[in-house]
Design a protein around this motif. Structure first.
Motif, PDB file in Angstrom:
ATOM      1  N   ARG A   1     -36.469  33.059  75.411  1.00 22.96           N
ATOM      2  CA  ARG A   1     -36.867  34.089  74.112  1.00 22.96           C
ATOM      3  C   ARG A   1     -35.638  35.246  73.903  1.00 22.96           C
ATOM      4  O   ARG A   1     -34.827  35.472  74.481  1.00 22.96           O
ATOM      5  CB  ARG A   1     -38.087  35.141  74.970  1.00 22.96           C
ATOM      6  N   PRO A   2     -35.728  35.362  72.628  1.00 23.35           N
ATOM      7  CA  PRO A   2     -34.670  36.238  71.786  1.00 23.35           C
ATOM      8  C   PRO A   2     -34.167  37.265  72.511  1.00 23.35           C
ATOM      9  O   PRO A   2     -32.996  37.665  72.536  1.00 23.35           O
ATOM     10  CB  PRO A   2     -34.943  36.352  70.441  1.00 23.35           C
ATOM     11  N   ASP A   3     -35.065  38.209  73.123  1.00 23.95           N
ATOM     12  CA  ASP A   3     -34.943  39.338  73.890  1.00 23.95           C
ATOM     13  C   ASP A   3     -34.592  39.478  75.279  1.00 23.95           C
ATOM     14  O   ASP A   3     -34.269  40.214  75.941  1.00 23.95           O
ATOM     15  CB  ASP A   3     -35.785  40.384  73.721  1.00 23.95           C
ATOM     16  N   LYS A   4     -34.256  38.071  75.808  1.00 23.00           N
ATOM     17  CA  LYS A   4     -33.948  37.933  77.108  1.00 23.00           C
ATOM     18  C   LYS A   4     -32.595  38.435  77.579  1.00 23.00           C
ATOM     19  O   LYS A   4     -31.525  38.192  76.670  1.00 23.00           O
ATOM     20  CB  LYS A   4     -33.890  36.345  77.392  1.00 23.00           C
ATOM     21  N   GLU A   5     -32.650  39.283  78.638  1.00 23.56           N
ATOM     22  CA  GLU A   5     -31.325  39.925  78.893  1.00 23.56           C
ATOM     23  C   GLU A   5     -30.512  39.261  80.100  1.00 23.56           C
ATOM     24  O   GLU A   5     -31.300  39.536  81.380  1.00 23.56           O
ATOM     25  CB  GLU A   5     -31.326  41.249  79.086  1.00 23.56           C
ATOM     26  N   ASP A   6     -29.749  38.585  80.030  1.00 23.68           N
ATOM     27  CA  ASP A   6     -29.104  37.725  81.424  1.00 23.68           C
ATOM     28  C   ASP A   6     -28.701  38.859  82.230  1.00 23.68           C
ATOM     29  O   ASP A   6     -27.980  39.936  81.802  1.00 23.68           O
ATOM     30  CB  ASP A   6     -28.067  36.873  80.805  1.00 23.68           C
ATOM     31  N   GLY A   7     -28.703  38.605  83.720  1.00 23.26           N
ATOM     32  CA  GLY A   7     -28.084  39.373  84.671  1.00 23.26           C
ATOM     33  C   GLY A   7     -28.643  40.721  84.773  1.00 23.26           C
ATOM     34  O   GLY A   7     -27.447  41.219  85.265  1.00 23.26           O
ATOM     35  N   LYS A   8     -29.413  41.241  84.104  1.00 21.78           N
ATOM     36  CA  LYS A   8     -29.605  42.774  84.301  1.00 21.78           C
ATOM     37  C   LYS A   8     -29.883  43.308  85.608  1.00 21.78           C
ATOM     38  O   LYS A   8     -29.772  44.412  85.547  1.00 21.78           O
ATOM     39  CB  LYS A   8     -30.678  43.094  83.073  1.00 21.78           C
ATOM     40  N   TYR A   9     -30.178  42.383  86.464  1.00 22.65           N
ATOM     41  CA  TYR A   9     -30.583  42.862  87.634  1.00 22.65           C
ATOM     42  C   TYR A   9     -29.277  42.413  88.663  1.00 22.65           C
ATOM     43  O   TYR A   9     -29.301  42.736  90.068  1.00 22.65           O
ATOM     44  CB  TYR A   9     -31.744  42.156  88.517  1.00 22.65           C
ATOM     45  N   LEU A  10     -27.971  41.998  88.215  1.00 21.02           N
ATOM     46  CA  LEU A  10     -26.939  41.717  89.119  1.00 21.02           C
ATOM     47  C   LEU A  10     -26.118  42.706  89.322  1.00 21.02           C
ATOM     48  O   LEU A  10     -25.444  43.187  88.298  1.00 21.02           O
ATOM     49  CB  LEU A  10     -26.504  40.376  88.562  1.00 21.02           C
ATOM     50  N   ALA A  11     -25.879  43.097  90.616  1.00 21.42           N
ATOM     51  CA  ALA A  11     -25.020  44.014  90.931  1.00 21.42           C
ATOM     52  C   ALA A  11     -23.689  44.041  90.462  1.00 21.42           C
ATOM     53  O   ALA A  11     -22.841  44.963  89.941  1.00 21.42           O
ATOM     54  CB  ALA A  11     -25.050  44.505  92.501  1.00 21.42           C
TER      55      ALA A  11
ATOM     56  N   ALA B   1     -28.505  48.239  91.924  1.00 23.45           N
ATOM     57  CA  ALA B   1     -28.920  47.816  93.387  1.00 23.45           C
ATOM     58  C   ALA B   1     -29.315  46.349  93.183  1.00 23.45           C
ATOM     59  O   ALA B   1     -30.119  46.013  92.358  1.00 23.45           O
ATOM     60  CB  ALA B   1     -29.875  48.897  93.825  1.00 23.45           C
ATOM     61  N   GLU B   2     -29.163  45.673  94.156  1.00 22.79           N
ATOM     62  CA  GLU B   2     -29.602  44.293  94.141  1.00 22.79           C
ATOM     63  C   GLU B   2     -31.178  44.321  94.590  1.00 22.79           C
ATOM     64  O   GLU B   2     -31.785  45.259  95.307  1.00 22.79           O
ATOM     65  CB  GLU B   2     -28.807  43.352  95.318  1.00 22.79           C
ATOM     66  N   ARG B   3     -31.913  43.352  93.716  1.00 22.02           N
ATOM     67  CA  ARG B   3     -33.371  43.080  93.935  1.00 22.02           C
ATOM     68  C   ARG B   3     -33.409  41.646  94.597  1.00 22.02           C
ATOM     69  O   ARG B   3     -33.227  40.642  93.873  1.00 22.02           O
ATOM     70  CB  ARG B   3     -33.956  43.258  92.776  1.00 22.02           C
ATOM     71  N   TRP B   4     -33.724  41.595  96.119  1.00 22.21           N
ATOM     72  CA  TRP B   4     -33.942  40.451  96.588  1.00 22.21           C
ATOM     73  C   TRP B   4     -35.437  40.010  96.555  1.00 22.21           C
ATOM     74  O   TRP B   4     -36.184  40.776  96.989  1.00 22.21           O
ATOM     75  CB  TRP B   4     -33.277  40.435  98.058  1.00 22.21           C
ATOM     76  N   HIS B   5     -35.612  38.897  96.483  1.00 26.37           N
ATOM     77  CA  HIS B   5     -37.043  38.183  96.533  1.00 26.37           C
ATOM     78  C   HIS B   5     -36.906  37.528  97.587  1.00 26.37           C
ATOM     79  O   HIS B   5     -38.153  37.441  98.197  1.00 26.37           O
ATOM     80  CB  HIS B   5     -37.199  37.175  95.438  1.00 26.37           C
ATOM     81  N   TRP B   6     -35.872  37.056  98.347  1.00 23.95           N
ATOM     82  CA  TRP B   6     -35.966  36.382  99.580  1.00 23.95           C
ATOM     83  C   TRP B   6     -34.617  36.491 100.385  1.00 23.95           C
ATOM     84  O   TRP B   6     -33.623  36.504  99.845  1.00 23.95           O
ATOM     85  CB  TRP B   6     -36.144  34.927  99.492  1.00 23.95           C
ATOM     86  N   ARG B   7     -34.827  36.688 101.733  1.00 23.82           N
ATOM     87  CA  ARG B   7     -33.978  36.834 102.708  1.00 23.82           C
ATOM     88  C   ARG B   7     -33.970  35.801 103.783  1.00 23.82           C
ATOM     89  O   ARG B   7     -35.277  35.717 104.076  1.00 23.82           O
ATOM     90  CB  ARG B   7     -33.728  38.341 103.088  1.00 23.82           C
ATOM     91  N   PRO B   8     -33.014  35.442 104.593  1.00 16.63           N
ATOM     92  CA  PRO B   8     -33.399  34.739 105.953  1.00 16.63           C
ATOM     93  C   PRO B   8     -34.546  35.034 106.911  1.00 16.63           C
ATOM     94  O   PRO B   8     -34.916  34.446 107.493  1.00 16.63           O
ATOM     95  CB  PRO B   8     -31.973  34.591 106.496  1.00 16.63           C
ATOM     96  N   SER B   9     -34.582  36.416 106.871  1.00 12.92           N
ATOM     97  CA  SER B   9     -35.371  37.056 107.783  1.00 12.92           C
ATOM     98  C   SER B   9     -36.917  36.850 107.327  1.00 12.92           C
ATOM     99  O   SER B   9     -37.990  37.282 107.944  1.00 12.92           O
ATOM    100  CB  SER B   9     -35.227  38.771 107.908  1.00 12.92           C
ATOM    101  N   ASP B  10     -37.174  36.553 105.930  1.00 12.87           N
ATOM    102  CA  ASP B  10     -38.559  36.512 105.360  1.00 12.87           C
ATOM    103  C   ASP B  10     -38.857  35.060 105.948  1.00 12.87           C
ATOM    104  O   ASP B  10     -38.324  34.253 105.969  1.00 12.87           O
ATOM    105  CB  ASP B  10     -38.409  36.538 103.778  1.00 12.87           C
ATOM    106  N   PRO B  11     -40.447  35.020 105.959  1.00 14.94           N
ATOM    107  CA  PRO B  11     -41.061  33.486 106.276  1.00 14.94           C
ATOM    108  C   PRO B  11     -40.933  32.764 105.145  1.00 14.94           C
ATOM    109  O   PRO B  11     -40.873  33.189 104.119  1.00 14.94           O
ATOM    110  CB  PRO B  11     -42.559  34.403 106.504  1.00 14.94           C
ATOM    111  N   VAL B  12     -40.694  31.770 105.523  1.00 16.68           N
ATOM    112  CA  VAL B  12     -40.654  30.371 104.440  1.00 16.68           C
ATOM    113  C   VAL B  12     -41.855  29.732 104.203  1.00 16.68           C
ATOM    114  O   VAL B  12     -42.512  29.213 105.111  1.00 16.68           O
ATOM    115  CB  VAL B  12     -39.643  29.475 104.943  1.00 16.68           C
ATOM    116  N   PRO B  13     -42.484  30.068 103.279  1.00 15.83           N
ATOM    117  CA  PRO B  13     -44.042  29.428 102.840  1.00 15.83           C
ATOM    118  C   PRO B  13     -43.674  28.039 102.794  1.00 15.83           C
ATOM    119  O   PRO B  13     -42.743  27.345 102.339  1.00 15.83           O
ATOM    120  CB  PRO B  13     -43.976  30.095 101.448  1.00 15.83           C
ATOM    121  N   SER B  14     -44.881  27.328 103.209  1.00 13.60           N
ATOM    122  CA  SER B  14     -44.747  25.888 103.186  1.00 13.60           C
ATOM    123  C   SER B  14     -46.064  25.178 102.974  1.00 13.60           C
ATOM    124  O   SER B  14     -46.122  23.877 102.879  1.00 13.60           O
ATOM    125  CB  SER B  14     -44.121  25.266 104.385  1.00 13.60           C
ATOM    126  N   PRO B  15     -47.035  25.912 102.357  1.00 12.00           N
ATOM    127  CA  PRO B  15     -48.321  25.227 102.137  1.00 12.00           C
ATOM    128  C   PRO B  15     -47.978  24.350 100.883  1.00 12.00           C
ATOM    129  O   PRO B  15     -47.194  24.459  99.993  1.00 12.00           O
ATOM    130  CB  PRO B  15     -49.389  26.271 101.789  1.00 12.00           C
TER     131      PRO B  15
END
Length: 258
Positions: free
Chosen positions: A222-232, A238-252
């Motif tokens: 999309r034309p208005d996509k802003e690359d890397g806007k959440y990259l510190a 501030a970083e925005r993490w969606h997953w860290r090693p302490s998080d459960p790993v989904p497997s269904p």
């Protein structure tokens, strides 16, 4: 800020990149080093396919392209550039190795020697944030399976990848007769896509299969996509993490994105 370690280039286990670049459709937003595909190819995908063409469209997710390869029986996590994930420049790339080791048995069951699975690594928000509580959010979303240098055909991909417990990028069009314009594909996908995006989806990826092989791919961003806007390291935010090693790993095993 995202930590950046001292980096010296080690050997690449595959001898080259784990995943290459894909050209853009007309009116897709280009980034540095990007290019548009030929007008004739764009018409094949969106207006007038050739006899025998199969046109497939999937959601384009926004993270880091990573891969997992079976090299002589060893499951090896790789960056897009082809280095082992643990040698990646940034922490989120290095953490892909942790994720893969946690799911080693699944990757081992899926991948035969000489094969590799490529996908989007969503552990750290780049230009799009995701709802980690969404029903179909996964930190790693596969979109391509390779046997050597060749892409595996869609039918084999959609049979093997979900069966191994992985949720592929959502498919919104798969037809061996009809093309689909970008606007129609986006309408099917929906504004926020199928994987938990909390803002307008980045785009879509087209794929043309022909005569028993993958002929070519193209993407639309999309034309208005802003690359890397959440990259510190780029924005000082501030970083925005969606997953860290302490998080459960989904497997269904689920089939929404198949």
């Amino acid at each position: 800020m995202t930590s950046q370690t001292a980096f010296t280039a080690p050997n690449k286990p595959l001898g080259g990149k784990a995943y290459g670049s894909i050209g853009h459709l007309p009116n897709s937003r280009l980034g540095p080093g990007d290019w548009h595909i030929h007008e004739g190819q764009a018409k094949i995908l969106t207006e007038r396919p050739r006899k025998g063409d199969r046109i497939i469209v999937t959601e384009k997710l926004d993270g880091a392209c990573m891969a997992v390869a079976n090299i002589d029986g060893e499951i090896v996590p790789l960056t897009r550039a082809g280095y082992r994930a643990r040698h990646g420049r940034y922490e989120h790339l290095q953490l892909f190795e942790v994720f893969v080791m946690q799911r080693y048995a699944q990757f081992e069951a899926l991948l035969k020697p000489g094969e590799r699975l490529a996908g989007e690594w969503l552990a750290l928000a780049h230009g799009t944030a995701y709802d980690t509580g969404h029903e179909f959010f996964e930190p790693f979303v596969p979109f391509d399976l390779f046997r050597g240098k060749d892409r595996v055909l869609r039918d084999e991909f959609k049979e093997r990848v979900p069966a191994a417990g992985f949720l592929p990028a959502a498919c919104v069009h798969d037809d061996d007769v009809m093309p689909i314009p970008v606007e129609a594909a986006l309408a099917r996908l929906g504004e926020y896509g199928r994987h938990g995006s909390t803002e307008p989806v980045e785009g879509i990826v087209y794929r043309c299969e022909r005569e028993g092989r993958v002929d070519f791919l193209a993407k639309w961003v999309r034309p208005d996509k802003e690359d890397g806007k959440y990259l510190a390291n780029l924005r000082g935010c501030a970083e925005r993490w969606h997953w860290r090693p302490s998080d459960p790993v989904p497997s269904p095993i689920r089939t929404e994105g198949a």
